[in-house]
Design an enzyme around this catalytic site. Structure first.
Site, mmCIF file in Angstrom:
data_model
loop_
_atom_site.group_PDB
_atom_site.id
_atom_site.type_symbol
_atom_site.label_atom_id
_atom_site.label_comp_id
_atom_site.label_asym_id
_atom_site.label_seq_id
_atom_site.Cartn_x
_atom_site.Cartn_y
_atom_site.Cartn_z
ATOM 1 C CB THR A 13 -0.936 0.038 1.231
ATOM 2 O OG1 THR A 13 -0.155 0.268 2.411
ATOM 3 C CG2 THR A 13 -1.749 -1.237 1.373
ATOM 4 N N GLY A 18 7.672 7.822 -2.173
ATOM 5 C CA GLY A 18 8.546 7.618 -1.013
ATOM 6 C C GLY A 18 9.005 6.195 -0.767
ATOM 7 C CE1 TYR A 168 2.568 9.835 10.425
ATOM 8 C CE2 TYR A 168 4.317 10.106 12.035
ATOM 9 C CZ TYR A 168 3.877 9.611 10.831
ATOM 10 O OH TYR A 168 4.723 8.890 10.019
HETATM 11 N N1 LIG Z 1 9.227 9.685 5.862
HETATM 12 C C1 LIG Z 1 9.536 9.421 7.122
HETATM 13 O O1 LIG Z 1 10.446 10.055 7.706
HETATM 14 C C2 LIG Z 1 8.812 8.336 7.869
HETATM 15 C C3 LIG Z 1 9.276 8.000 9.156
HETATM 16 C C4 LIG Z 1 8.622 6.991 9.851
HETATM 17 C C5 LIG Z 1 7.551 6.343 9.284
HETATM 18 N N2 LIG Z 1 7.110 6.693 8.031
HETATM 19 C C6 LIG Z 1 5.961 5.976 7.472
HETATM 20 O O2 LIG Z 1 6.309 5.470 6.191
HETATM 21 C C7 LIG Z 1 5.130 5.248 5.418
HETATM 22 C C8 LIG Z 1 5.331 5.769 4.020
HETATM 23 O O3 LIG Z 1 5.416 7.179 4.048
HETATM 24 P P1 LIG Z 1 6.431 8.020 3.155
HETATM 25 O O4 LIG Z 1 7.349 8.688 4.087
HETATM 26 O O5 LIG Z 1 6.971 7.192 2.059
HETATM 27 O O6 LIG Z 1 5.447 9.166 2.625
HETATM 28 P P2 LIG Z 1 4.912 9.545 1.153
HETATM 29 O O7 LIG Z 1 6.044 9.808 0.231
HETATM 30 O O8 LIG Z 1 3.931 10.644 1.364
HETATM 31 O O9 LIG Z 1 4.155 8.223 0.706
HETATM 32 C C9 LIG Z 1 2.935 7.846 1.329
HETATM 33 C C10 LIG Z 1 2.181 6.903 0.446
HETATM 34 O O10 LIG Z 1 0.894 6.658 1.037
HETATM 35 C C11 LIG Z 1 -0.110 6.993 0.090
HETATM 36 N N3 LIG Z 1 -1.333 7.484 0.721
HETATM 37 C C12 LIG Z 1 -1.484 8.525 1.560
HETATM 38 N N4 LIG Z 1 -2.780 8.691 1.877
HETATM 39 C C13 LIG Z 1 -3.463 7.728 1.199
HETATM 40 C C14 LIG Z 1 -4.825 7.388 1.094
HETATM 41 N N5 LIG Z 1 -5.786 8.075 1.725
HETATM 42 N N6 LIG Z 1 -5.163 6.351 0.308
HETATM 43 C C15 LIG Z 1 -4.232 5.653 -0.356
HETATM 44 N N7 LIG Z 1 -2.921 5.923 -0.296
HETATM 45 C C16 LIG Z 1 -2.546 6.951 0.469
HETATM 46 C C17 LIG Z 1 0.518 8.089 -0.771
HETATM 47 O O11 LIG Z 1 -0.197 8.265 -1.990
HETATM 48 P P3 LIG Z 1 0.067 9.558 -2.932
HETATM 49 O O12 LIG Z 1 1.265 9.213 -3.771
HETATM 50 O O13 LIG Z 1 -1.192 9.655 -3.722
HETATM 51 O O14 LIG Z 1 0.292 10.727 -2.023
HETATM 52 C C18 LIG Z 1 1.905 7.500 -0.943
HETATM 53 O O15 LIG Z 1 1.897 6.466 -1.904
HETATM 54 C C19 LIG Z 1 4.004 5.934 6.207
HETATM 55 O O16 LIG Z 1 3.253 4.956 6.892
HETATM 56 C C20 LIG Z 1 4.725 6.827 7.201
HETATM 57 O O17 LIG Z 1 3.964 7.048 8.368
HETATM 58 C C21 LIG Z 1 7.728 7.683 7.311
#
Ligand SMILES: NC(=O)c1ccc[n+]([C@@H]2O[C@H](COP(=O)([O-])OP(=O)(O)OC[C@H]3O[C@@H](n4cnc5c(N)ncnc54)[C@H](OP(=O)(O)O)[C@@H]3O)[C@@H](O)[C@H]2O)c1
Length: 290
Positions: A13, A18, A168
């Site tokens: 998912t 990212g 969050y």
């Molecule tokens: N980045 C960090 O520093 C960090 C640290 C700890 C944990 N995380 C976790 O890592 C995971 C991935 O996040 P990321 O950092 O890679 O962020 P990201 O680049 O914003 O990617 C998030 C992904 O989730 C999708 N998404 C968001 N809302 C959605 C919805 N309502 N329905 C379907 N898809 C949805 C986004 O789709 P779109 O492409 O359409 O936006 C994107 O594919 C998350 O669970 C986040 O909490 C991130």
């Protein structure tokens, strides 16, 4: 450290950006058959083209769903089930932050709905396809921010109490409690459930809240010298999905490919049970209830 994923079906998912996108590319490189999900068809089509360019990749398909909408999660689960007799790896990765209180169309606070309830519902709806695999791995992406959360889930769901950090952090705590509780509930079966903290990663997380909010997030890790690329951030997920060393391992939390401790409350079994029960109520499910 990764094993081959040839012939294995991996569902990811949040694959359109990212960490999820980087994980998709790496898992494709290990030969997986990929079911990539996201809410943007154009990004999905771009990603499918990219992963298919790697001759190692098995197959790749994109399925669109907005996970904050329970009807769409159910449709996604049905589409996956009609396409795959079994799912070997389910990566619950999609996530978002919201600086202000927002309700989904199901009238649930958006952070909790998008980050936790969506994956709770999707996983339970895919249980029989996971059971059909020889050994199925469920990997849920949490975060170090869970450590500051106190698990006042009900309180954070109300507009008057909304605090973006707490919302969050709680959603990431819920991810972790779900991963542990699922591990307990499927113990002794072919399914394992683990969680991961990818670290501080330069992605689009928080971009929906504007550039300042996003820079605050990225800048925090950059100043500490700990900001990772999405490729690096995806490595532990790929490790958990593919490494023979993880065979049979369940109910654990990983960071940089190593098992780490999570917060005290994340290990509170009574609290996890309460969260499970309220998640069942909020999604209208009645699975693995005990
Ligand atoms: N980045 C960090 O520093 C960090 C640290 C700890 C944990 N995380 C976790 O890592 C995971 C991935 O996040 P990321 O950092 O890679 O962020 P990201 O680049 O914003 O990617 C998030 C992904 O989730 C999708 N998404 C968001 N809302 C959605 C919805 N309502 N329905 C379907 N898809 C949805 C986004 O789709 P779109 O492409 O359409 O936006 C994107 O594919 C998350 O669970 C986040 O909490 C991130």
């Amino acid at each position: 450290m990764g094993g081959t994923l040839k012939g294995k079906t991996c569902v990811i998912t949040g694959a359109t950006s990212g960490i999820g996108r980087a994980a998709a590319v790496q898992l494709g490189g290990l030969g997986a058959d990929l079911i990539l999900t996201g809410r943007d068809r154009r990004k999905g089509a771009d990603l499918v083209r990219k992963v298919r360019r790697d001759p190692a990749c098995g197959s790749a398909h994109f399925l669109r769903a907005d996970l904050s909408i329970q009807r769409e999660v159910r449709e996604l689960a049905a589409a996956i089930r009609s396409r795959c007799a079994r799912v070997d790896v389910l990566i619950n990765n999609a996530g978002a932050r919201f600086d202000t209180f927002r309700l989904t169309t199901d009238t649930i606070e958006s952070t909790f709905a998008t980050n936790h309830l969506s994956h709770f519902l999707l996983t339970l709806l895919l249980l029989d396809t996971l059971r059909a695999a020889e050994a199925a791995r469920v990997i849920t992406v949490s975060s170090g921010t869970h450590g500051g959360a106190i698990g006042d889930f009900e309180r954070q769901l109300r507009r008057e109490n909304y605090d973006r950090k707490a919302a969050y952090g709680n959603s990431k705590l819920a991810n972790l409690m779900f991963a542990y509780e699922l591990a307990r509930r499927v113990k002794g079966t072919n399914i394992t459930s683990n969680a991961v903290d990818p670290g501080g990663v330069a992605t689009n997380l928080g971009r929906n809240n504007g550039i300042v909010s996003w820079l605050r997030h990225v800048g925090y890790y950059a100043l500490k010298g700990e900001l990772l690329s999405p490729e690096k951030g995806a490595e532990t997920i790929v490790f958990l999905a593919s490494s023979p060393a993880i065979e049979g391992v369940s109910g654990k939390y990983y960071f940089r490919k190593r098992e780490i401790e999570s917060s005290g409350i994340s290990k509170d079994e009574a609290a996890a049970k309460r969260l499970w029960e309220s998640s069942l109520r909020m999604t209208g499910l009645d699975y693995l209830s005990k």
